[in-house]
Structures are given as C-alpha cells and as structure tokens.
Design an enzyme around this catalytic site. Structure first.
Site, mmCIF file in Angstrom:
data_model
loop_
_atom_site.group_PDB
_atom_site.id
_atom_site.type_symbol
_atom_site.label_atom_id
_atom_site.label_comp_id
_atom_site.label_asym_id
_atom_site.label_seq_id
_atom_site.Cartn_x
_atom_site.Cartn_y
_atom_site.Cartn_z
ATOM 1 N N ASP A 123 8.596 16.349 -0.704
ATOM 2 C CA ASP A 123 9.109 15.220 -1.474
ATOM 3 C C ASP A 123 10.308 14.707 -0.686
ATOM 4 O O ASP A 123 11.407 15.254 -0.794
ATOM 5 C CB ASP A 123 9.513 15.672 -2.879
ATOM 6 N N GLU A 152 4.866 12.829 -0.168
ATOM 7 C CA GLU A 152 4.915 11.702 -1.089
ATOM 8 C C GLU A 152 5.266 10.435 -0.329
ATOM 9 O O GLU A 152 6.201 10.420 0.479
ATOM 10 C CB GLU A 152 5.948 11.959 -2.191
ATOM 11 N N ASP A 154 13.268 18.160 -7.577
ATOM 12 C CA ASP A 154 12.689 17.689 -6.308
ATOM 13 C C ASP A 154 11.810 18.796 -5.715
ATOM 14 O O ASP A 154 10.812 18.513 -5.052
ATOM 15 C CB ASP A 154 13.796 17.310 -5.319
#
Length: 193
Positions: free
Chosen positions: A11, A71, A144
């Site tokens: 991420d 992502e 996260d």
C-alpha cells in the site's frame, strides 16, 4: 498453478507505506507478516523514495515472494499528492522489477470489493474481513499494514478466478438460484471456507 506461493502486498504512501505478505498453500491462505514503513520523519521526497525502494527490496530478499500486488494511486483533486503517490508506487514497482518479481496493480475500489463485497468499504471494514479470513488476532497500529494485506489477498482472489468447466450447463439453467446451486455442487473446490 503452484501448490505454494508467497504474495507481497504494498500500500504505497509518502508518509506511511504498508506491506503485508500472505502464504498460499494449495487452497489455504495465511498471514506471514504485515507492517509499515514510516516516512513522515523525512522531509526530502527523494529520501522517502529511496527508503521505499530499500524496504521493498529488503522484504523481497527476506521473504522471496513469488508475486507482488500493489495498490494503484486513486484519482483525487490534489495533483501534487497524486504525483507523490504515483512516484511512491513507481519506486515500489521498480524494486520488484529489479528482483524479477512479477507485479500486478489493483485499484482501491477493486481491492475493497474483493475483500468486503463493497467497493466503498472503510479501512476498518476491510480489516474486520481480514481478521475473519486470515484469523488475525491483533489490530495493527496503522491500518496501512492491513490495507497492504488486503492488496495481497485481492491478488490471490483474482488469480483464483477461472471460468467454470461446466459453463454450458450453468447457462442452460434459466433460474439464477439453481445455476449457482449447480455451480457450487459441480465446483466445490472454488468455495473458500
């Protein structure tokens, strides 16, 4: 498909980069580790990018993932933020490429949809589903980290999707309920328990 593989999920972020690794063994999945790289203490953007590259590379060297999922940056109104996030993602991708790890990128909505069934789910909702699926007991300090696990799990789910062998039989049934029932009966290995 291999009977065992490790998937690294990233991420990307310019203040906090989340990472998570999952292990697939046949049809079973488990969490290896998750965590974050805190970058807010660095003011220089180039140093942040260097730290992202180094951490991603060290994760690859330590865990030897077979694949990496990351992502994709979301589209927002702040162009500077998007540019910084895109650079962070690019550096993570470059780290994987430098170690010849295949990469797949997923949109935030796709990840949330894959994990929760809702593309607009909150971080908390995503983590709650991860707790159920992967039997995670401790809540990470930063979500996260769990978002990165969600990226890896999304990749696992996407790579498991195949066209059923008995498509013609499914299409011949006029009722949706009976076609799903037939699909489940004829494809028990496709159902994640």
């Amino acid at each position: 498909m291999n009977n065992e593989r490790i998937i690294l999920g990233i991420d990307p972020g310019t203040n906090i980069m989340g990472y998570g690794l999952i292990l697939q063994q046949n049809k079973s999945i488990s969490l290896i580790t998750m965590g974050v790289l805190k970058l807010s203490k660095y003011e220089n953007q180039a140093i942040k990018l260097k730290k992202i590259f180094e951490r991603t590379t060290s994760l690859i060297e330590e865990f030897h993932p077979d694949e990496m999922a990351i992502e994709a940056p979301f589209f927002g109104k702040n162009v500077q933020s998007m540019l910084k996030l895109g650079r962070a993602q690019g550096v993570g991708i470059a780290a994987a490429l430098s170690r010849e790890v295949p990469i797949q990128e997923y949109a935030p909505r796709k990840i949330k949809q894959s994990i929760t069934g809702n593309g607009a789910a909150s971080k908390e909702q995503v983590f709650a589903m991860l707790q159920t699926i992967l039997k995670i007991k401790e809540t990470p300090e930063y979500l996260d980290a769990s978002d990165a696990v969600a990226v890896a799990l999304c990749h696992y789910f996407q790579s498991e999707i195949t066209i059923p062998k008995n498509v013609s039989k499914v299409k011949q049934n006029s009722g949706k309920a009976s076609s799903w029932k037939n699909y489940i009966t004829e494809n028990p290995s496709r159902i994640v328990k």
